[in-house]
Design a protein around this motif. Structure first.
Motif, PDB file in Angstrom:
ATOM      1  N   ARG A   1       0.824  -1.221   0.000  1.00 25.61           N
ATOM      2  CA  ARG A   1       0.000   0.000   0.000  1.00 25.61           C
ATOM      3  C   ARG A   1       0.849   1.257   0.000  1.00 25.61           C
ATOM      4  N   THR A   2       1.913   1.264   0.792  1.00 21.14           N
ATOM      5  CA  THR A   2       2.834   2.401   0.823  1.00 21.14           C
ATOM      6  C   THR A   2       4.254   1.860   0.835  1.00 21.14           C
ATOM      7  N   VAL A   3       5.212   2.656   0.365  1.00 25.54           N
ATOM      8  CA  VAL A   3       6.597   2.211   0.263  1.00 25.54           C
ATOM      9  C   VAL A   3       7.490   3.003   1.205  1.00 25.54           C
ATOM     10  N   GLY A   4       8.734   2.567   1.304  1.00 23.95           N
ATOM     11  CA  GLY A   4       9.713   3.268   2.119  1.00 23.95           C
ATOM     12  C   GLY A   4      10.182   2.433   3.287  1.00 23.95           C
ATOM     13  N   GLY A   5      10.694   3.114   4.309  1.00 22.63           N
ATOM     14  CA  GLY A   5      11.236   2.439   5.478  1.00 22.63           C
ATOM     15  C   GLY A   5      10.201   1.802   6.376  1.00 22.63           C
ATOM     16  N   SER A   6       8.943   2.216   6.285  1.00 25.31           N
ATOM     17  CA  SER A   6       7.829   1.622   7.043  1.00 25.31           C
ATOM     18  C   SER A   6       6.678   1.325   6.082  1.00 25.31           C
ATOM     19  N   ALA A   7       6.979   0.576   5.042  1.00 29.26           N
ATOM     20  CA  ALA A   7       5.972   0.237   4.026  1.00 29.26           C
ATOM     21  C   ALA A   7       4.818  -0.527   4.665  1.00 29.26           C
ATOM     22  N   THR A   8       3.618  -0.367   4.101  1.00 26.70           N
ATOM     23  CA  THR A   8       2.443  -1.072   4.627  1.00 26.70           C
ATOM     24  C   THR A   8       1.887  -2.008   3.566  1.00 26.70           C
ATOM     25  N   PHE A   9       1.189  -3.053   4.044  1.00 30.62           N
ATOM     26  CA  PHE A   9       0.701  -4.116   3.177  1.00 30.62           C
ATOM     27  C   PHE A   9      -0.696  -4.538   3.600  1.00 30.62           C
ATOM     28  N   THR A  10      -1.442  -5.115   2.669  1.00 33.02           N
ATOM     29  CA  THR A  10      -2.749  -5.692   2.951  1.00 33.02           C
ATOM     30  C   THR A  10      -2.846  -7.009   2.193  1.00 33.02           C
ATOM     31  N   GLY A  11      -3.680  -7.938   2.677  1.00 30.77           N
ATOM     32  CA  GLY A  11      -3.758  -9.206   1.961  1.00 30.77           C
ATOM     33  C   GLY A  11      -4.856 -10.122   2.429  1.00 30.77           C
ATOM     34  N   THR A  12      -5.136 -11.127   1.581  1.00 31.29           N
ATOM     35  CA  THR A  12      -6.115 -12.163   1.890  1.00 31.29           C
ATOM     36  C   THR A  12      -5.575 -13.524   1.469  1.00 31.29           C
ATOM     37  N   MET A  13      -6.132 -14.562   2.074  1.00 33.52           N
ATOM     38  CA  MET A  13      -5.837 -15.935   1.681  1.00 33.52           C
ATOM     39  C   MET A  13      -7.161 -16.660   1.474  1.00 33.52           C
ATOM     40  N   GLU A  14      -7.323 -17.277   0.307  1.00 36.32           N
ATOM     41  CA  GLU A  14      -8.465 -18.136   0.022  1.00 36.32           C
ATOM     42  C   GLU A  14      -7.961 -19.573   0.103  1.00 36.32           C
ATOM     43  N   LEU A  15      -8.563 -20.369   0.967  1.00 38.25           N
ATOM     44  CA  LEU A  15      -8.115 -21.739   1.202  1.00 38.25           C
ATOM     45  C   LEU A  15      -9.257 -22.692   0.877  1.00 38.25           C
ATOM     46  N   LEU A  16      -8.994 -23.655   0.013  1.00 35.61           N
ATOM     47  CA  LEU A  16      -9.990 -24.640  -0.391  1.00 35.61           C
ATOM     48  C   LEU A  16      -9.512 -26.034  -0.013  1.00 35.61           C
ATOM     49  N   THR A  17     -10.407 -26.821   0.548  1.00 37.68           N
ATOM     50  CA  THR A  17     -10.105 -28.211   0.861  1.00 37.68           C
ATOM     51  C   THR A  17     -11.382 -29.021   0.708  1.00 37.68           C
ATOM     52  N   ASN A  18     -11.255 -30.316   0.539  1.00 35.74           N
ATOM     53  CA  ASN A  18     -12.445 -31.122   0.300  1.00 35.74           C
ATOM     54  C   ASN A  18     -12.857 -31.964   1.506  1.00 35.74           C
ATOM     55  N   ALA A  19     -12.317 -31.668   2.654  1.00 32.93           N
ATOM     56  CA  ALA A  19     -12.655 -32.440   3.854  1.00 32.93           C
ATOM     57  C   ALA A  19     -12.586 -31.533   5.074  1.00 32.93           C
ATOM     58  N   ILE A  20     -13.147 -31.973   6.186  1.00 40.59           N
ATOM     59  CA  ILE A  20     -13.100 -31.174   7.414  1.00 40.59           C
ATOM     60  C   ILE A  20     -11.913 -31.552   8.287  1.00 40.59           C
ATOM     61  N   THR A  21     -10.961 -32.238   7.674  1.00 39.77           N
ATOM     62  CA  THR A  21      -9.706 -32.562   8.342  1.00 39.77           C
ATOM     63  C   THR A  21      -8.578 -32.095   7.437  1.00 39.77           C
TER      64      THR A  21
END
Length: 162
Positions: free
Chosen positions: A87-107
C-alpha cells in the motif's frame, strides 16, 4: 516438498527485487497446492516475508493463520491463493492481503470444508533495499504435516501489464 510441520520453512522460490523496485500497488499472488495429514487440532500459519536474505529470517509483512485443523486426516488435498498488496513504500511500508483456502474435507490443513477466506495480519516492511519476497509455512505442532506439490508466484506491478 517433503512434509513440513512445526519448523517454519520457505515453500516458494525467493523472488528478488532491486532496491526501490517495489511500488505502491505492487501485488504478489501465491498459488499453492498440496496435501495435509493431521492427528491433532493444530493451526497452520502461512507468512509472506520481505528481506535481503530470502529466508525465514526476513521480516514478516503478512501472516495468515487458519482455524484449527481436524483431529484426523491423511493426505487431504488443499489449494490456497494468497494475495498481498503493497500500500505504501519506504522504510515503514504497509501491506494488505487475503488468503483463500480450499479443501475437500473437514480434516487436514483446516477443519472447514470448501472456501475459507482469511484477512492477513500486516506488519511494516522496508521496500528501499534489494529484497526477496518469500512464502513460508509452519504448523503449530509436529502432529500436522503439509506437503506442497505446487507453489507459484505471480507479480503485478502498477502500470505494467506483464
Amino acid at each position: 516438498s517433503s512434509g513440513i510441520n512445526s519448523t517454519e520453512t520457505v515453500i516458494s522460490s525467493p523472488k528478488r527485487y532491486l532496491a526501490n523496485a517495489i511500488y505502491a500497488g505492487t501485488t504478489w499472488t501465491f498459488f499453492v497446492s498440496g496435501t495435509c495429514t493431521t492427528t491433532a487440532a493444530n493451526v497452520s500459519t502461512f507468512r509472506v516475508r520481505l528481506g535481503t536474505a530470502g529466508t525465514t529470517g526476513d521480516t514478516v509483512i503478512m501472516t495468515f493463520a487458519t482455524t484449527a485443523a481436524g483431529t484426523t486426516g491423511t493426505s487431504i488435498p488443499f489449494t490456497a491463493k494468497i494475495t498481498v498488496t503493497c500500500r505504501t513504500v519506504g522504510g515503514s511500508a504497509t501491506f494488505t492481503g487475503t488468503m483463500e483456502l480450499l479443501t475437500n474435507a473437514i480434516t487436514g490443513v483446516v477443519a472447514l470444508q470448501l472456501a475459507n477466506v482469511y484477512v492477513g495480519t500486516a506488519a511494516a516492511g522496508v521496500t528501499t533495499n534489494a529484497d526477496y519476497v518469500t512464502l513460508t509455512y509452519q504448523a503449530a505442532a509436529a502432529t500436522t504435516t503439509c506437503t506442497f506439490s505446487h507453489v507459484a508466484l505471480s507479480t503485478t506491478v502498477p502500470g505494467n501489464n506483464n
